[in-house]
Design a protein around this motif. Structure first.
Motif, mmCIF file in Angstrom:
data_model
loop_
_atom_site.group_PDB
_atom_site.id
_atom_site.type_symbol
_atom_site.label_atom_id
_atom_site.label_comp_id
_atom_site.label_asym_id
_atom_site.label_seq_id
_atom_site.Cartn_x
_atom_site.Cartn_y
_atom_site.Cartn_z
ATOM 1 N N SER A 65 79.670 7.253 18.793
ATOM 2 C CA SER A 65 80.050 5.875 18.254
ATOM 3 C C SER A 65 78.550 5.496 17.369
ATOM 4 C CB SER A 65 80.879 4.952 17.767
ATOM 5 O OG SER A 65 80.187 4.333 19.121
ATOM 6 N N SER A 96 81.033 -6.200 18.801
ATOM 7 C CA SER A 96 81.322 -4.648 19.585
ATOM 8 C C SER A 96 80.451 -3.115 19.026
ATOM 9 C CB SER A 96 83.041 -4.985 19.290
ATOM 10 O OG SER A 96 83.690 -5.363 20.107
ATOM 11 N N GLN A 98 81.891 0.454 17.734
ATOM 12 C CA GLN A 98 81.973 1.252 16.851
ATOM 13 C C GLN A 98 82.876 2.546 17.724
ATOM 14 O OE1 GLN A 98 83.684 1.447 13.687
ATOM 15 N NE2 GLN A 98 81.736 -0.282 13.082
ATOM 16 N N SER A 99 84.532 1.278 17.947
ATOM 17 C CA SER A 99 85.297 3.126 19.249
ATOM 18 C C SER A 99 84.982 4.502 18.996
ATOM 19 C CB SER A 99 86.911 2.634 18.406
ATOM 20 O OG SER A 99 86.582 1.360 18.955
ATOM 21 N N THR A 101 85.838 7.589 20.720
ATOM 22 C CA THR A 101 87.199 8.750 20.962
ATOM 23 C C THR A 101 87.353 10.066 22.160
ATOM 24 O OG1 THR A 101 87.965 8.395 18.748
ATOM 25 C CG2 THR A 101 89.581 9.391 20.195
ATOM 26 N N SER A 118 90.545 5.709 23.207
ATOM 27 C CA SER A 118 88.811 4.523 22.307
ATOM 28 C C SER A 118 88.431 3.621 23.015
ATOM 29 C CB SER A 118 89.772 4.011 20.847
ATOM 30 O OG SER A 118 90.660 2.813 21.728
ATOM 31 N N TYR A 120 85.270 1.269 23.583
ATOM 32 C CA TYR A 120 83.866 0.266 22.927
ATOM 33 C C TYR A 120 83.098 -0.709 23.723
ATOM 34 C CZ TYR A 120 87.586 -3.711 22.464
ATOM 35 O OH TYR A 120 88.716 -3.793 22.003
ATOM 36 N N GLY A 154 89.429 0.268 27.163
ATOM 37 C CA GLY A 154 89.545 1.638 27.264
ATOM 38 C C GLY A 154 90.780 2.125 28.110
#
Length: 231
Positions: A65, A96, A98-99, A101, A118, A120, A154
């Protein structure tokens, strides 16, 4: 005449040396705000999938991310020598990431499995020491080493990650205590074991419970520019 010229150069040299011997204008307490770009890279290892009493080896794929970030910092630079400083400071980023995956899949004689989650990181705190060298009274190059802790999310749960940080940067006084800076940082958030519940679908289309276990780790880098004030 030659003696007078030599004396003149001696006086000039004295004042030049004295100017560099004065304490850096960047010594003392400071506060600063930086904005920039951050990249976060999670990774998964020692991964296993348990279903029907068997330990299986799933395939794992992970996406990084990246995005903008912001950091608020405060600290104090101690003057150890005319051109040598040592700083203590604290960075805080309320934003935060970005997530990222992560996906796990399995296909074999006993069935198939597919799941994803996901990850973050948020509310990052970095406590650091910062040795620096003053190029002159208004310019400073420095390094950073410290401990970083952050909240992470997560597998739909919050947890804590902590590890080491390294960085380097440059500061320059602009006017009356106001300075600009540019900085690069690297953080290793350490690792911990996480589990994810799901289902494996057998060849007869029967859905049975399955547990995915993996060691999660993460690193991030950021590049910041910003403004600060030396009080």
């Amino acid at each position: 005449m030659k003696t007078a010229v030599n004396f003149y150069f001696l006086i000039v040299s004295f004042f030049v040396a004295s100017s560099y011997a004065q304490t850096s204008n960047l010594a003392g307490p400071y506060g600063q705000i930086g904005v920039g770009y951050q990249n976060t890279s999670p990774s998964f290892s020692n991964t296993s999938l348990v279903a029907l009493g068997q330990s299986l080896n799933p395939n794992i794929s992970v996406s990084n991310s990246s995005g903008t970030t912001g950091v608020i910092s405060a600290g104090y630079n101690f003057s150890l020598a005319p051109s040598l400083l040592i700083g203590l400071g604290l960075d805080f980023s309320p934003f935060s990431t970005q997530s990222a995956t992560a996906s796990a899949s399995y296909s074999g004689p006993i069935g198939s499995y597919q799941n994803s989650a996901s990850v973050y990181i948020k509310n990052t705190l970095n406590l650091f020491i910062s040795p620096g060298i003053a190029l002159d009274q208004n310019k400073l190059i420095y390094a950073k080493v410290g401990y970083t802790g952050a909240s992470a999310n997560g597998v739909n749960t919050d947890f804590y990650m902590g590890g080491t940080s390294f960085g380097f940067g440059y500061k320059q006084i602009i006017s009356s205590g106001v300075y600009g800076f540019a900085e690069y940082n690297y953080v290793n958030y350490g690792s911990l074991s996480r589990s994810l519940s799901g289902n494996l679908v057998t060849p007869t289309k029967l859905s049975v419970p399955a547990t995915l276990t993996s060691t999660v780790s993460a690193t991030s880098t950021n590049l910041l520019i910003g403004l600060g004030y030396r009080f």
